[in-house]
Design an enzyme around this catalytic site. Structure first.
Site, PDB file in Angstrom:
ATOM      1  N   ILE A   1      45.183  19.935  -4.571  1.00 40.36           N
ATOM      2  CA  ILE A   1      45.514  19.929  -3.138  1.00 40.36           C
ATOM      3  C   ILE A   1      45.600  18.509  -2.575  1.00 40.36           C
ATOM      4  CG2 ILE A   1      44.896  20.843  -0.849  1.00 40.36           C
ATOM      5  CD1 ILE A   1      45.504  23.046  -2.904  1.00 40.36           C
TER       6      ILE A   1
ATOM      7  N   ARG B   1      29.073  15.308   9.717  1.00 41.52           N
ATOM      8  CA  ARG B   1      30.280  15.890  10.327  1.00 41.52           C
ATOM      9  C   ARG B   1      30.358  17.385  10.038  1.00 41.52           C
ATOM     10  NH1 ARG B   1      35.283  13.800   8.043  1.00 41.52           N
ATOM     11  NH2 ARG B   1      35.854  15.689   9.110  1.00 41.52           N
TER      12      ARG B   1
ATOM     13  N   LYS C   1      32.452  25.057  10.012  1.00 41.86           N
ATOM     14  CA  LYS C   1      33.093  23.898  10.656  1.00 41.86           C
ATOM     15  C   LYS C   1      34.594  24.125  10.809  1.00 41.86           C
ATOM     16  CE  LYS C   1      34.496  19.902   8.316  1.00 41.86           C
ATOM     17  NZ  LYS C   1      35.868  19.634   8.752  1.00 41.86           N
ATOM     18  N   ASN C   2      35.229  24.552   9.721  1.00 43.51           N
ATOM     19  CA  ASN C   2      36.690  24.650   9.760  1.00 43.51           C
ATOM     20  C   ASN C   2      37.179  25.832  10.584  1.00 43.51           C
ATOM     21  OD1 ASN C   2      36.745  22.393   8.216  1.00 43.51           O
ATOM     22  ND2 ASN C   2      37.504  23.364   6.343  1.00 43.51           N
TER      23      ASN C   2
ATOM     24  N   ARG D   1      40.089  14.813  11.717  1.00 42.37           N
ATOM     25  CA  ARG D   1      41.405  15.322  11.332  1.00 42.37           C
ATOM     26  C   ARG D   1      41.853  16.486  12.232  1.00 42.37           C
ATOM     27  NH1 ARG D   1      46.104  14.738   8.346  1.00 42.37           N
ATOM     28  NH2 ARG D   1      46.890  16.807   7.948  1.00 42.37           N
TER      29      ARG D   1
ATOM     30  N   ARG E   1      47.587  12.207   4.129  1.00 37.71           N
ATOM     31  CA  ARG E   1      47.475  13.505   4.812  1.00 37.71           C
ATOM     32  C   ARG E   1      48.539  13.568   5.902  1.00 37.71           C
ATOM     33  NH1 ARG E   1      41.151  15.028   5.615  1.00 37.71           N
ATOM     34  NH2 ARG E   1      42.012  17.113   5.837  1.00 37.71           N
ATOM     35  N   PRO E   2      49.803  13.759   5.486  1.00 39.76           N
ATOM     36  CA  PRO E   2      50.883  13.776   6.477  1.00 39.76           C
ATOM     37  C   PRO E   2      50.781  14.988   7.405  1.00 39.76           C
ATOM     38  CG  PRO E   2      51.710  14.384   4.300  1.00 39.76           C
ATOM     39  CD  PRO E   2      50.267  14.023   4.129  1.00 39.76           C
ATOM     40  N   ILE E   3      51.468  14.912   8.548  1.00 34.49           N
ATOM     41  CA  ILE E   3      51.514  16.063   9.462  1.00 34.49           C
ATOM     42  C   ILE E   3      52.974  16.470   9.705  1.00 34.49           C
ATOM     43  CG2 ILE E   3      49.275  15.708  10.586  1.00 34.49           C
ATOM     44  CD1 ILE E   3      50.801  14.353  12.906  1.00 34.49           C
ATOM     45  N   ASP E   4      53.817  16.171   8.709  1.00 32.59           N
ATOM     46  CA  ASP E   4      55.245  16.471   8.864  1.00 32.59           C
ATOM     47  C   ASP E   4      55.516  17.954   9.131  1.00 32.59           C
ATOM     48  OD1 ASP E   4      54.208  16.494   6.152  1.00 32.59           O
ATOM     49  OD2 ASP E   4      56.215  17.067   5.500  1.00 32.59           O
TER      50      ASP E   4
ATOM     51  N   CYS F   1      38.526  12.544   6.867  1.00 30.89           N
ATOM     52  CA  CYS F   1      38.146  12.022   5.557  1.00 30.89           C
ATOM     53  C   CYS F   1      39.361  11.451   4.838  1.00 30.89           C
ATOM     54  CB  CYS F   1      37.550  13.141   4.715  1.00 30.89           C
ATOM     55  SG  CYS F   1      35.894  13.587   5.239  1.00 30.89           S
TER      56      CYS F   1
ATOM     57  N   ASP G   1      37.631  22.034  -1.097  1.00 28.77           N
ATOM     58  CA  ASP G   1      36.438  21.542  -0.413  1.00 28.77           C
ATOM     59  C   ASP G   1      35.161  21.745  -1.223  1.00 28.77           C
ATOM     60  OD1 ASP G   1      37.857  20.626   1.729  1.00 28.77           O
ATOM     61  OD2 ASP G   1      37.373  22.309   3.057  1.00 28.77           O
TER      62      ASP G   1
HETATM   63  C1  UD1 Z   1      42.079  21.986   5.980  1.00 30.20           C
HETATM   64  C2  UD1 Z   1      40.584  21.834   6.014  1.00 30.20           C
HETATM   65  C3  UD1 Z   1      40.106  20.971   4.868  1.00 30.20           C
HETATM   66  C4  UD1 Z   1      40.619  21.536   3.551  1.00 30.20           C
HETATM   67  C5  UD1 Z   1      42.128  21.751   3.601  1.00 30.20           C
HETATM   68  C6  UD1 Z   1      42.660  22.468   2.376  1.00 30.20           C
HETATM   69  C7  UD1 Z   1      40.039  21.963   8.355  1.00 30.20           C
HETATM   70  C8  UD1 Z   1      39.494  21.261   9.550  1.00 30.20           C
HETATM   71  N1  UD1 Z   1      40.182  21.207   7.272  1.00 30.20           N
HETATM   72  O1  UD1 Z   1      42.617  20.670   6.130  1.00 30.20           O
HETATM   73  O2  UD1 Z   1      38.677  20.961   4.874  1.00 30.20           O
HETATM   74  O3  UD1 Z   1      40.300  20.631   2.521  1.00 30.20           O
HETATM   75  O4  UD1 Z   1      42.482  22.556   4.745  1.00 30.20           O
HETATM   76  O5  UD1 Z   1      42.015  23.689   2.225  1.00 30.20           O
HETATM   77  O6  UD1 Z   1      40.273  23.151   8.390  1.00 30.20           O
HETATM   78  N2  UD1 Z   1      50.289  18.597   3.971  1.00 30.20           N
HETATM   79  C9  UD1 Z   1      51.536  17.990   4.098  1.00 30.20           C
HETATM   80  N3  UD1 Z   1      52.140  18.009   5.326  1.00 30.20           N
HETATM   81  C10 UD1 Z   1      51.569  18.591   6.413  1.00 30.20           C
HETATM   82  C11 UD1 Z   1      50.306  19.208   6.273  1.00 30.20           C
HETATM   83  C12 UD1 Z   1      49.699  19.192   5.037  1.00 30.20           C
HETATM   84  O7  UD1 Z   1      52.064  17.451   3.137  1.00 30.20           O
HETATM   85  O8  UD1 Z   1      52.195  18.582   7.484  1.00 30.20           O
HETATM   86  C13 UD1 Z   1      49.632  18.598   2.643  1.00 30.20           C
HETATM   87  C14 UD1 Z   1      48.327  17.783   2.665  1.00 30.20           C
HETATM   88  O9  UD1 Z   1      48.582  16.414   2.473  1.00 30.20           O
HETATM   89  C15 UD1 Z   1      47.564  18.395   1.524  1.00 30.20           C
HETATM   90  C16 UD1 Z   1      47.978  19.867   1.598  1.00 30.20           C
HETATM   91  O10 UD1 Z   1      49.177  19.912   2.354  1.00 30.20           O
HETATM   92  O11 UD1 Z   1      47.997  17.863   0.297  1.00 30.20           O
HETATM   93  C17 UD1 Z   1      46.924  20.762   2.233  1.00 30.20           C
HETATM   94  O12 UD1 Z   1      46.666  20.323   3.518  1.00 30.20           O
HETATM   95  P1  UD1 Z   1      46.244  21.313   4.700  1.00 30.20           P
HETATM   96  O13 UD1 Z   1      46.110  22.709   4.190  1.00 30.20           O
HETATM   97  O14 UD1 Z   1      47.137  21.058   5.844  1.00 30.20           O
HETATM   98  O15 UD1 Z   1      44.796  20.761   5.032  1.00 30.20           O
HETATM   99  P2  UD1 Z   1      44.177  20.484   6.455  1.00 30.20           P
HETATM  100  O16 UD1 Z   1      44.607  21.512   7.429  1.00 30.20           O
HETATM  101  O17 UD1 Z   1      44.326  19.047   6.786  1.00 30.20           O
END
Ligand code: UD1
Length: 429
Positions: free
Chosen positions: A340, A410, A22-23, A101, A130-133, A125, A318
């Site tokens: 995480i 999903r 999936k990922n 997401r 789950r910020p995207i900063d 989920c 995961d």
């Molecule tokens: C991806 C995976 C998810 C997995 C995660 C960690 C997909 C579709 N999803 O999610 O299944 O659990 O990796 O292996 O591939 N963070 C920030 N700011 C940001 C981005 C992330 O603070 O801009 C933090 C998140 O809140 C979290 C950590 O970084 O605490 C890891 O997140 P990230 O590796 O980005 O996970 P995803 O890409 O959302």
């Protein structure tokens, strides 16, 4: 509302071919949006063929996003055909954004393709904030102008995107993917340091390279991307999605819950190097050969050493939930530390209702093995948490009913059919 009905206590036995990841499929589908048609000749249309795609709802959601942008998405079963030639829209509807997401990684691809994109904050989920900063600041560094007002994100790249050096404060998987996508056709070179190393990053890099992208260092912490003018999927080629290491761990956990044996084929055991030792600590017999993993659980499981979730190649967040299920009936105590996500123990309520002894506070969960679990009625709290409840229910005494199956669907292809083929008593109601 769909539910899974499980009469627990049936030993699992048999062989299963593992689904595609999936990922991995989701960022590759986003990357498809970056590709333009071939060289104009009848023999080079630039149409994309993806194989080993999992039949899961998130893949179809990514397909709907691509279609809404103007791509033609067809195919059946595990094959997905994408014709990105006529992508002309760069606005992703909020209903599509909120349904998963990964919709956020279309941002880098669309900026690269059209120089613009409008979207809103993604769903997915609920695992805590789950910020995207990091996604936004990295794209800004590459020249994107991003306005973020009341949850609506408007991105433009008036002068195009330019390569630069980006040092991530945390190796975020999604941010690394978004930067790779934006950088693939940007002007000049982008260097990502402290990049995510997950196998799904390498799968995305492989896809981009097949289309003419110039990327190196994926799988390590420093990824170098030299922007190319255009990406085109080569005629007559197919791209195969890597096996799903999280689904693999789920089926291993199911067997560890019920006892029995399983030969899991079409997987990549190298991607499971952090989880296999945990099953061995539980007392399971595990052997890997080629692309197969064999697991046999005879005795009651033993407790494992402290499990700390980490970025790859550490123990994956995961798989924390699904691995907890067999440890609920271990002959001792196992400690989990979730590093995480902040809110990733939501499956423990249901497990405790089944009779498990779990104390979860903050990052830590202490799981003291009990002799047996009992069937219950529960909602899947999220994708992997739902799968953990399914695993526990398979090994429990009596009947369980698990609702909110849309979370499980999903990410798992035909989870009930697969488990039934191994001897589980599981039906959909
Ligand atoms: C991806 C995976 C998810 C997995 C995660 C960690 C997909 C579709 N999803 O999610 O299944 O659990 O990796 O292996 O591939 N963070 C920030 N700011 C940001 C981005 C992330 O603070 O801009 C933090 C998140 O809140 C979290 C950590 O970084 O605490 C890891 O997140 P990230 O590796 O980005 O996970 P995803 O890409 O959302």
């Amino acid at each position: 509302m769909g539910k899974l009905i499980i009469n627990g206590g049936k030993r699992l036995q048999g062989e299963l071919s593992l689904q595609g990841s999936k990922n991995a499929v989701l960022p590759v589908m986003a990357a498809a949006a970056l590709c333009t048609g071939g060289n104009g000749s009848a023999s080079s249309t630039g149409k994309i063929t993806l194989t080993n795609c999992p039949v899961i709802s998130d893949r179809f959601c990514a397909g709907r996003i691509l279609s809404s942008l103007g791509a033609r998405v067809t195919g059946s079963g595990n094959t997905c055909l994408i014709d990105p030639t006529y992508i002309d829209n760069s606005v992703i509807e909020s209903s599509l954004m909120r349904s998963m997401r990964s919709s956020v990684i279309f941002m880098g691809a669309l900026l690269g393709r059209t120089g613009h994109c409008t979207l809103c904050y993604p769903g997915g989920c609920d695992l805590g904030p789950r910020p995207i900063d990091m996604h936004l600041s990295s794209l800004r560094k590459m020249g994107a102008v991003i306005e973020d007002e009341h949850g609506k994100i408007e991105c433009t790249a008036p002068k195009g995107l330019s390569g630069c050096r980006i040092s991530l404060s945390f190796p975020s998987v999604g941010a690394t993917e978004n930067i790779m996508l934006a950088a693939a056709t940007a002007q000049g070179e982008t260097i990502i340091s402290n990049a995510a190393r997950e196998p799904e990053i390498c799968c995305l890099a492989d896809f981009l390279r097949l289309c003419g992208g110039r990327i190196s260092g994926d799988g390590g912490g420093r990824i170098v991307i030299s922007g190319v003018e255009k990406l085109t999927f080569p005629e007559e080629e197919e791209f195969s999605i890597i096996p799903d290491r999280i689904a693999a761990t789920t089926y291993l956990s199911a067997v560890a819950c019920t006892g029995g044996e399983l030969l899991l084929t079409d997987c990549n055991p190298v991607h499971l190097e952090a989880v296999i030792p945990v099953f061995e600590q539980m007392g399971c017999y595990v052997r890997c050969f080629g692309s197969s993993i064999y697991i046999h659980r005879r005795e009651r499981v033993k407790p494992a050493e402290t499990i700390r979730t980490m970025v790859y190649p550490g123990f994956p967040t995961d798989t924390q939930a699904v691995v907890m299920s067999p440890l609920c009936t271990a002959s001792g105590t196992t400690v989990f530390v979730e590093n995480i996500f902040e809110n990733r123990y939501r499956h423990t309520d249901a497990l405790c209702r089944m009779g498990a002894d779990i104390r979860a506070e903050g990052k830590v969960a202490v799981v003291t093995g009990v002799k047996e679990l009992y069937g219950t009625t529960a909602d899947a709290p999220d994708l992997r948490g739902g799968a953990a409840i399914v695993c526990a229910a398979l090994g429990a005494n009596g009947t369980s009913e698990i609702y909110r199956t849309e979370y499980i669907d999903r990410g798992y292809e035909d989870i009930d059919g697969n488990l039934r083929s191994l001897g589980a008593d599981i039906t959909r109601g």
